[in-house]
Write an enzyme that holds these catalytic residues in place. Structure first.
Site, PDB file in Angstrom:
ATOM      1  N   ASP A  24       0.794  -1.252   0.000  1.00 53.14           N
ATOM      2  CA  ASP A  24       0.000   0.000   0.000  1.00 53.14           C
ATOM      3  C   ASP A  24       0.817   1.289   0.000  1.00 53.14           C
ATOM      4  O   ASP A  24       0.448   2.270   0.673  1.00 53.14           O
ATOM      5  CB  ASP A  24      -0.963   0.013   1.199  1.00 53.14           C
ATOM      6  CG  ASP A  24      -1.968  -1.129   1.167  1.00 53.14           C
ATOM      7  OD1 ASP A  24      -1.908  -1.952   0.240  1.00 53.14           O
ATOM      8  OD2 ASP A  24      -2.807  -1.210   2.091  1.00 53.14           O
ATOM      9  N   LYS A 129      -6.844  -4.748  -3.008  1.00 51.13           N
ATOM     10  CA  LYS A 129      -7.484  -5.451  -1.885  1.00 51.13           C
ATOM     11  C   LYS A 129      -8.481  -4.528  -1.196  1.00 51.13           C
ATOM     12  O   LYS A 129      -8.175  -3.366  -0.919  1.00 51.13           O
ATOM     13  CB  LYS A 129      -6.414  -5.938  -0.903  1.00 51.13           C
ATOM     14  CG  LYS A 129      -5.560  -4.835  -0.296  1.00 51.13           C
ATOM     15  CD  LYS A 129      -4.460  -5.428   0.564  1.00 51.13           C
ATOM     16  CE  LYS A 129      -3.610  -4.388   1.242  1.00 51.13           C
ATOM     17  NZ  LYS A 129      -4.303  -3.486   2.166  1.00 51.13           N
ATOM     18  N   CYS A 162      -2.136  -2.374   7.737  1.00 56.22           N
ATOM     19  CA  CYS A 162      -2.155  -3.313   6.616  1.00 56.22           C
ATOM     20  C   CYS A 162      -0.952  -4.254   6.577  1.00 56.22           C
ATOM     21  O   CYS A 162      -1.078  -5.401   6.142  1.00 56.22           O
ATOM     22  CB  CYS A 162      -2.292  -2.545   5.306  1.00 56.22           C
ATOM     23  SG  CYS A 162      -3.923  -1.773   5.165  1.00 56.22           S
ATOM     24  N   GLN A 202       7.595 -13.908  21.639  1.00 57.22           N
ATOM     25  CA  GLN A 202       7.190 -15.307  21.805  1.00 57.22           C
ATOM     26  C   GLN A 202       7.797 -16.208  20.722  1.00 57.22           C
ATOM     27  O   GLN A 202       7.120 -17.048  20.129  1.00 57.22           O
ATOM     28  CB  GLN A 202       5.658 -15.431  21.793  1.00 57.22           C
ATOM     29  CG  GLN A 202       4.973 -14.576  22.857  1.00 57.22           C
ATOM     30  CD  GLN A 202       3.480 -14.795  22.874  1.00 57.22           C
ATOM     31  OE1 GLN A 202       3.011 -15.883  23.200  1.00 57.22           O
ATOM     32  NE2 GLN A 202       2.746 -13.774  22.513  1.00 57.22           N
TER      33      GLN A 202
END
Ligand code: TIU
Length: 221
Positions: A24, A129, A162, A202
């Site tokens: 984008d 999109k 996005c 993580q």
């Protein structure tokens, strides 16, 4: 395989299955005078990543590796724009309204085009999109499969909207995702930092992060 000293641990780049996804980088988000700025956002952090993003694209092209671009935009009749998206909040301008660079986020309007500095080359894939994520109501997953891609390097805007949404969608579909931290930006630098922290935490729960120079060096090796 070439090792990138990425966060939170090494990323093994496979030149045979890697592609670059540039999210984008459209005039309405990036340029002064566009939709993003009209909503009160400071576009300067987005402007700052243009040279780095250009060098990343150039590196992929120089090695003959796929570069895929996305644009967030809608059909002129707004048939692919959920009312929940168009009516959210109380913005001065809504999707489809006449804006500073044509109708806001409508395919084919000047503001929806990718900025000239990062223009796709003929033959490069451009995904239009309607959502924040590139997998929502597009042929993106099929295209990635057809290209044989398993690893995606991400650049573009905005990091926490996005880019993050698309990285999460890709991660759930089994792609190894690496974000180029100096080729992505947010209107809110704190959100960029937090998004990168969240995605790499993580044990790279969504993906990895590295500098553009590290990625370009790995491509050259
Ligand atoms: N491309 C993208 O991130 N679309 C947005 O609407 N981002 C905002 O940060 N608003």
């Amino acid at each position: 395989m070439t090792r990138i000293d990425a966060r939170p641990f090494a990323f093994e780049l496979d030149a045979g299955s890697v592609g670059l996804v540039v999210i984008d980088m459209q005039r309405d988000f990036v340029e002064p005078g566009g939709f993003g700025e009209s909503l009160g956002n400071d576009v300067s952090p987005l402007q700052q990543i243009v040279p780095t993003t250009a060098s990343l694209i150039a590196g992929f092209r120089a090695h003959g590796l796929p570069v895929l671009h996305t644009r967030e935009c809608h059909a002129a009749d707004l048939s692919d724009c959920p009312p929940a998206k168009r009516l959210r909040g109380d913005p001065a301008l809504r999707i489809g309204d006449p804006g500073p660079m044509g109708r806001i986020l409508i395919a084919g309007e000047p503001g929806a085009e990718i900025i000239p500095e990062l223009a796709p080359l003929p033959g490069e894939i451009v995904i239009d999109k309607p959502g924040k994520g590139a997998f929502c109501r597009t042929g993106f997953e099929t295209i990635l499969g057809d290209l044989g891609l398993r690893q995606l390097i991400f650049a573009g805007v905005t990091t926490e909207v996005c880019v993050q949404t698309t990285m999460r969608e890709a991660n759930d579909r089994g792609f190894d995702c690496l974000l180029a931290v100096d080729a992505t930006a947010s209107y809110f630098p704190e959100f960029k930092r937090a998004a990168i922290e969240m995605m790499t935490a993580q044990g790279a729960i969504v993906g990895w992060a590295a500098e553009t120079a590290q990625i370009l060096e790995a491509l050259d090796d």
